[in-house]
Design an enzyme around this catalytic site. Structure first.
Site, PDB file in Angstrom:
ATOM      1  CG  HIS A 254       7.242 -28.635  11.275  1.00 16.53           C
ATOM      2  ND1 HIS A 254       6.915 -28.067  12.485  1.00 16.53           N
ATOM      3  CD2 HIS A 254       8.544 -28.992  11.345  1.00 16.53           C
ATOM      4  CE1 HIS A 254       7.994 -28.061  13.259  1.00 16.53           C
ATOM      5  NE2 HIS A 254       8.980 -28.617  12.595  1.00 16.53           N
TER       6      HIS A 254
ATOM      7  CB  CYS B 111       0.791  -2.678   4.863  1.00 18.37           C
ATOM      8  SG  CYS B 111       0.658  -3.770   6.291  1.00 18.37           S
TER       9      CYS B 111
ATOM     10  CG  HIS C  89       8.961 -24.916  12.495  1.00 18.26           C
ATOM     11  ND1 HIS C  89       9.067 -24.818  13.865  1.00 18.26           N
ATOM     12  CD2 HIS C  89      10.100 -25.543  12.085  1.00 18.26           C
ATOM     13  CE1 HIS C  89      10.198 -25.373  14.268  1.00 18.26           C
ATOM     14  NE2 HIS C  89      10.859 -25.802  13.201  1.00 18.26           N
TER      15      HIS C  89
ATOM     16  CG  ASP D 143      -0.378   0.166   2.525  1.00 15.54           C
ATOM     17  OD1 ASP D 143       0.869   0.311   2.615  1.00 15.54           O
ATOM     18  OD2 ASP D 143      -1.117   0.181   3.518  1.00 15.54           O
TER      19      ASP D 143
ATOM     20  CB  THR E 114       2.044  -2.781  11.152  1.00 14.88           C
ATOM     21  OG1 THR E 114       0.819  -3.259  10.551  1.00 14.88           O
ATOM     22  CG2 THR E 114       1.790  -1.424  11.806  1.00 14.88           C
TER      23      THR E 114
HETATM   24  C1  RB5 Z   1      -1.913   2.636   6.409  1.00 12.87           C
HETATM   25  O1  RB5 Z   1      -1.885   3.864   7.063  1.00 12.87           O
HETATM   26  C2  RB5 Z   1      -1.691   1.504   7.420  1.00 12.87           C
HETATM   27  O2  RB5 Z   1      -2.804   1.370   8.231  1.00 12.87           O
HETATM   28  C3  RB5 Z   1      -1.393   0.215   6.683  1.00 12.87           C
HETATM   29  O3  RB5 Z   1      -0.268   0.392   5.907  1.00 12.87           O
HETATM   30  C4  RB5 Z   1      -1.089  -1.004   7.525  1.00 12.87           C
HETATM   31  O4  RB5 Z   1      -0.090  -0.745   8.458  1.00 12.87           O
HETATM   32  C5  RB5 Z   1      -2.213  -1.716   8.103  1.00 12.87           C
HETATM   33  O5  RB5 Z   1      -2.053  -2.742   8.787  1.00 12.87           O
END
Ligand code: RB5
Length: 146
Positions: free
Chosen positions: A133, A65, A98, A8, A67
């Site tokens: 596994h 993304c 695993h 994203d 996180t």
């Molecule tokens: C976008 O701002 C953020 O929410 C997205 O990149 C991601 O981290 C969501 O899990």
């Protein structure tokens, strides 16, 4: 190997760095991600990559993304996907050995580019160990079929 990537707006730069790195390692890349910083919705991209990986369009997938969490949640909704968010190389190795994870997710706001390269390389070089596994991964597949 053909690697299917997606990202994203939070991870455009990291995706670009990793795509360059993947090509240096000799892989082909299919990009389902965005290439501008304009805000977008990660579930759309995560689902596309999940479906492509589950359909066998490539070998493994990598999603980025902010996180890594949102992309993992989305991709794991697709039947046949085992997505793992990894923040270090031990997680990346074990996700393959695993869990037979077929998608790696990385958070561009969490992990630096150099660490991400190490994570990606470790993920791609590690192999599923099978054995006990395999039985557990089969149990995950059974859950999807219930
Ligand atoms: C976008 O701002 C953020 O929410 C997205 O990149 C991601 O981290 C969501 O899990």
């Amino acid at each position: 190997m053909t690697i299917i990537v997606g990202n994203d707006h939070a991870a455009v730069n990291m995706k670009e760095e990793i795509v360059t790195y993947l090509k240096e390692l000799g892989h082909q890349v299919v990009n389902y991600g965005v290439d501008t910083a304009q805000s977008c919705d990660y579930p759309e991209i995560g689902e596309k990559v999940g479906q492509a990986v589950a359909a066998g369009e490539g070998g493994l997938g990598i999603l980025f993304c902010g996180t890594g969490i949102g992309m993992a949640i989305v991709a794991n909704k697709v039947r046949g996907v085992r997505a793992a968010v990894c923040t270090d190389t031990t997680m990346a190795r074990l996700a393959r050995q695993h869990n037979n994870a077929n998608i790696l997710t990385i958070g561009a706001r969490i992990t630096g580019t150099e660490a991400a390269k190490d994570i990606v390389r470790t993920y791609l070089e590690s192999e599923f160990e099978g054995g006990r596994h395999e039985q557990r991964v089969d149990m995950i597949r059974d859950i999807e079929n219930r």
